[in-house]
Design a protein around this motif. Structure first.
Motif, mmCIF file in Angstrom:
data_model
loop_
_atom_site.group_PDB
_atom_site.id
_atom_site.type_symbol
_atom_site.label_atom_id
_atom_site.label_comp_id
_atom_site.label_asym_id
_atom_site.label_seq_id
_atom_site.Cartn_x
_atom_site.Cartn_y
_atom_site.Cartn_z
ATOM 1 N N TYR A 1 0.760 -1.374 0.103
ATOM 2 C CA TYR A 1 0.105 0.025 0.148
ATOM 3 C C TYR A 1 1.059 0.934 -0.039
ATOM 4 O O TYR A 1 2.085 1.220 0.385
ATOM 5 C CB TYR A 1 -0.930 0.109 1.358
ATOM 6 C CG TYR A 1 -1.815 -1.014 1.203
ATOM 7 C CD1 TYR A 1 -3.196 -1.149 0.703
ATOM 8 C CD2 TYR A 1 -1.776 -2.308 1.883
ATOM 9 C CE1 TYR A 1 -3.870 -1.970 0.713
ATOM 10 C CE2 TYR A 1 -2.623 -3.421 1.944
ATOM 11 C CZ TYR A 1 -3.551 -3.315 1.196
ATOM 12 O OH TYR A 1 -4.605 -4.200 1.417
ATOM 13 N N GLU A 2 0.280 2.212 -0.433
ATOM 14 C CA GLU A 2 0.919 3.693 -0.259
ATOM 15 C C GLU A 2 0.097 4.595 -0.025
ATOM 16 O O GLU A 2 -1.311 4.395 -0.037
ATOM 17 C CB GLU A 2 1.726 4.023 -1.412
ATOM 18 C CG GLU A 2 0.780 4.045 -3.067
ATOM 19 C CD GLU A 2 1.571 4.684 -4.042
ATOM 20 O OE1 GLU A 2 2.565 5.505 -3.747
ATOM 21 O OE2 GLU A 2 1.185 4.423 -5.291
ATOM 22 N N VAL B 1 -1.181 8.574 -0.278
ATOM 23 C CA VAL B 1 -0.816 9.916 -0.924
ATOM 24 C C VAL B 1 -2.070 10.840 -0.754
ATOM 25 O O VAL B 1 -2.980 10.598 -0.127
ATOM 26 C CB VAL B 1 -1.081 9.609 -2.716
ATOM 27 C CG1 VAL B 1 -0.225 8.640 -2.991
ATOM 28 C CG2 VAL B 1 -2.326 9.260 -2.705
ATOM 29 N N ARG C 1 -8.768 12.822 -8.467
ATOM 30 C CA ARG C 1 -9.474 11.708 -8.020
ATOM 31 C C ARG C 1 -10.677 11.665 -7.431
ATOM 32 O O ARG C 1 -11.118 10.600 -6.568
ATOM 33 C CB ARG C 1 -8.456 10.868 -6.919
ATOM 34 C CG ARG C 1 -7.046 10.381 -7.533
ATOM 35 C CD ARG C 1 -6.519 9.373 -6.501
ATOM 36 N NE ARG C 1 -4.989 8.754 -7.064
ATOM 37 C CZ ARG C 1 -5.054 7.652 -7.738
ATOM 38 N NH1 ARG C 1 -6.213 7.001 -7.735
ATOM 39 N NH2 ARG C 1 -3.902 7.316 -8.024
ATOM 40 N N GLU D 1 -13.415 9.183 -8.059
ATOM 41 C CA GLU D 1 -13.096 7.831 -7.691
ATOM 42 C C GLU D 1 -13.071 7.616 -6.312
ATOM 43 O O GLU D 1 -13.841 6.684 -5.599
ATOM 44 C CB GLU D 1 -11.596 7.524 -8.053
ATOM 45 C CG GLU D 1 -10.957 6.236 -7.611
ATOM 46 C CD GLU D 1 -9.487 5.799 -7.838
ATOM 47 O OE1 GLU D 1 -9.059 4.761 -7.581
ATOM 48 O OE2 GLU D 1 -8.878 6.717 -8.296
ATOM 49 N N LEU E 1 -3.538 3.669 -1.315
ATOM 50 C CA LEU E 1 -3.724 3.118 -2.556
ATOM 51 C C LEU E 1 -3.127 1.686 -2.552
ATOM 52 O O LEU E 1 -2.184 1.518 -1.834
ATOM 53 C CB LEU E 1 -2.784 3.726 -3.823
ATOM 54 C CG LEU E 1 -3.224 5.394 -4.051
ATOM 55 C CD1 LEU E 1 -2.360 5.906 -4.992
ATOM 56 C CD2 LEU E 1 -4.560 5.734 -4.300
ATOM 57 N N GLN F 1 -2.129 -0.806 -5.782
ATOM 58 C CA GLN F 1 -1.787 -1.161 -7.129
ATOM 59 C C GLN F 1 -2.416 0.206 -8.112
ATOM 60 O O GLN F 1 -3.175 -0.011 -9.098
ATOM 61 C CB GLN F 1 -2.613 -2.618 -7.863
ATOM 62 C CG GLN F 1 -1.737 -3.638 -7.091
ATOM 63 C CD GLN F 1 -2.445 -4.962 -7.501
ATOM 64 O OE1 GLN F 1 -3.619 -4.899 -7.936
ATOM 65 N NE2 GLN F 1 -1.868 -6.046 -7.524
ATOM 66 N N GLY F 2 -2.282 1.271 -7.202
ATOM 67 C CA GLY F 2 -2.783 2.335 -8.060
ATOM 68 C C GLY F 2 -4.128 2.769 -7.795
ATOM 69 O O GLY F 2 -4.390 3.943 -8.303
ATOM 70 N N ALA F 3 -4.907 2.046 -7.264
ATOM 71 C CA ALA F 3 -6.575 2.089 -6.972
ATOM 72 C C ALA F 3 -6.645 2.621 -5.547
ATOM 73 O O ALA F 3 -5.917 2.074 -4.716
ATOM 74 C CB ALA F 3 -7.134 1.022 -7.386
ATOM 75 N N VAL F 4 -7.674 3.593 -5.528
ATOM 76 C CA VAL F 4 -8.055 4.026 -3.824
ATOM 77 C C VAL F 4 -8.835 2.846 -3.159
ATOM 78 O O VAL F 4 -9.650 2.393 -3.660
ATOM 79 C CB VAL F 4 -9.026 5.299 -4.173
ATOM 80 C CG1 VAL F 4 -9.450 5.776 -2.582
ATOM 81 C CG2 VAL F 4 -8.280 6.540 -4.612
#
Length: 319
Positions: A166-167, A169, A175, A178, A220, A222-225
């Protein structure tokens, strides 16, 4: 007393804010609101048919608002807000005001959602014995309890590591849609929650002066929230108490990512960033019956109970 009843208008905002603050000085609920806050709520209300001003010799003695929500599901829950000035209390104004707001709610509901059951609700701070008695006398019953939690943003805040994979941001406007969809999915099973429309989302967050994107963060995968902490700041709290408070409006993680420490890491990160930005305290509200374990997350982050609020509800007959 001779009472004059009429709808509120935007010209009443200064008088409503002054009345509210006079009531708050007596009731001590901790719920501080400014003229700007009332301007936002007035902009979302149906003032001609969903509001009331009660006047005594041209002085505002009480006010009431019917607060509707977009996209109700199952039961249409309509919130009633209002207050009676302390010097005009114990004259039956609150009782009559509440009855009239219920009648207005029934009328608005019948036009908009005639096939759906209606429940009107009002939030009462648990120590406000007079308000509790008023709600119960009108037939309302306690349906839910909410803790208002606080934590001082000092050096002793626990730092929770971000889980592998996870990251975190900062919130960014690109976004926005989303995040709206993720919050709707996250809260879909929460008691009393309704899906936020793009318009309601914009008024509550992206277009609201109270939303603070600098202290709102996203998790995030894999780039998704998959998780979020969305924060607000109410300047009137600092002006009144001298404490700069960060209000955590929404915290959530998609169901399939719960139990991995995502929410704890997000919250820890948000509190640390809030402290760096000069906030001295953070606050939030949580349903005491929340089934996701949110209360434990907040307690581990150092939050403690400051107040308890009761959601009183009344099913309204449409016959």
């Amino acid at each position: 007393m001779e009472l004059v009843w009429r709808p509120l208008t935007t010209a009443d905002i200064p008088a409503v804010a002054a009345l509210y603050n006079a009531a708050e000085a007596v009731d001590d609920t901790g719920e501080l609101l400014s003229e700007e806050d009332f301007a936002e709520s007035f902009a979302e209300a149906d003032l001609p048919r969903g509001s009331l001003a009660v006047l005594v010799h041209d002085e505002l003695a009480a006010y009431g608002l019917v607060v509707l929500r977009d996209n109700p599901a199952g039961t249409h829950r309509v919130r009633l807000d209002g207050a009676v000035h302390p010097k005009f209390r114990r004259n039956g104004i609150g009782r009559e005001l509440l009855a009239r707001l219920v009648a207005s709610s029934r009328e608005l509901h019948t036009e908009r959602h005639p096939a759906m059951p209606l429940t009107v609700s009002t939030m009462v701070e648990s120590r406000s014995a007079g308000h509790v008695a008023l709600a119960e006398e009108a037939g309302f019953t306690a349906q839910r309890h909410f803790y208002e939690l606080e934590v001082a943003l000092g050096e002793s805040l626990a730092q929770v590591p971000i889980p592998p994979g996870y990251e975190i941001v900062p919130f960014s406007p690109d976004r926005d849609e989303e995040v709206r969809q993720v919050t709707n999915t996250t809260f879909a099973e929460h008691w009393g929650s309704v899906e936020r429309s793009p318009e309601e989302w914009a008024s509550s967050f992206t277009n609201s002066k109270r939303f603070v994107k600098e202290t709102s963060f996203l998790a995030l995968a894999q780039g998704a929230v998959v998780g979020f902490v969305l924060a607000r700041h109410y300047p009137v709290v600092e002006e009144t108490t001298g404490v700069r408070e960060l209000w955590i409006g929404d915290v959530g993680t998609l169901a399939e990512h719960r139990g991995r420490g995502v929410a704890s890491a997000l919250l820890s990160w948000t509190l640390a960033q809030g402290r760096e930005q000069g906030y001295q305290r953070a606050g939030l509200s949580v349903d005491t019956a929340n089934s996701t374990g949110a209360l434990g997350v907040y307690e581990r982050a150092g939050f403690g109970v400051a107040r308890t609020w009761i959601d009183f509800g009344l099913p309204v007959s449409l016959g």
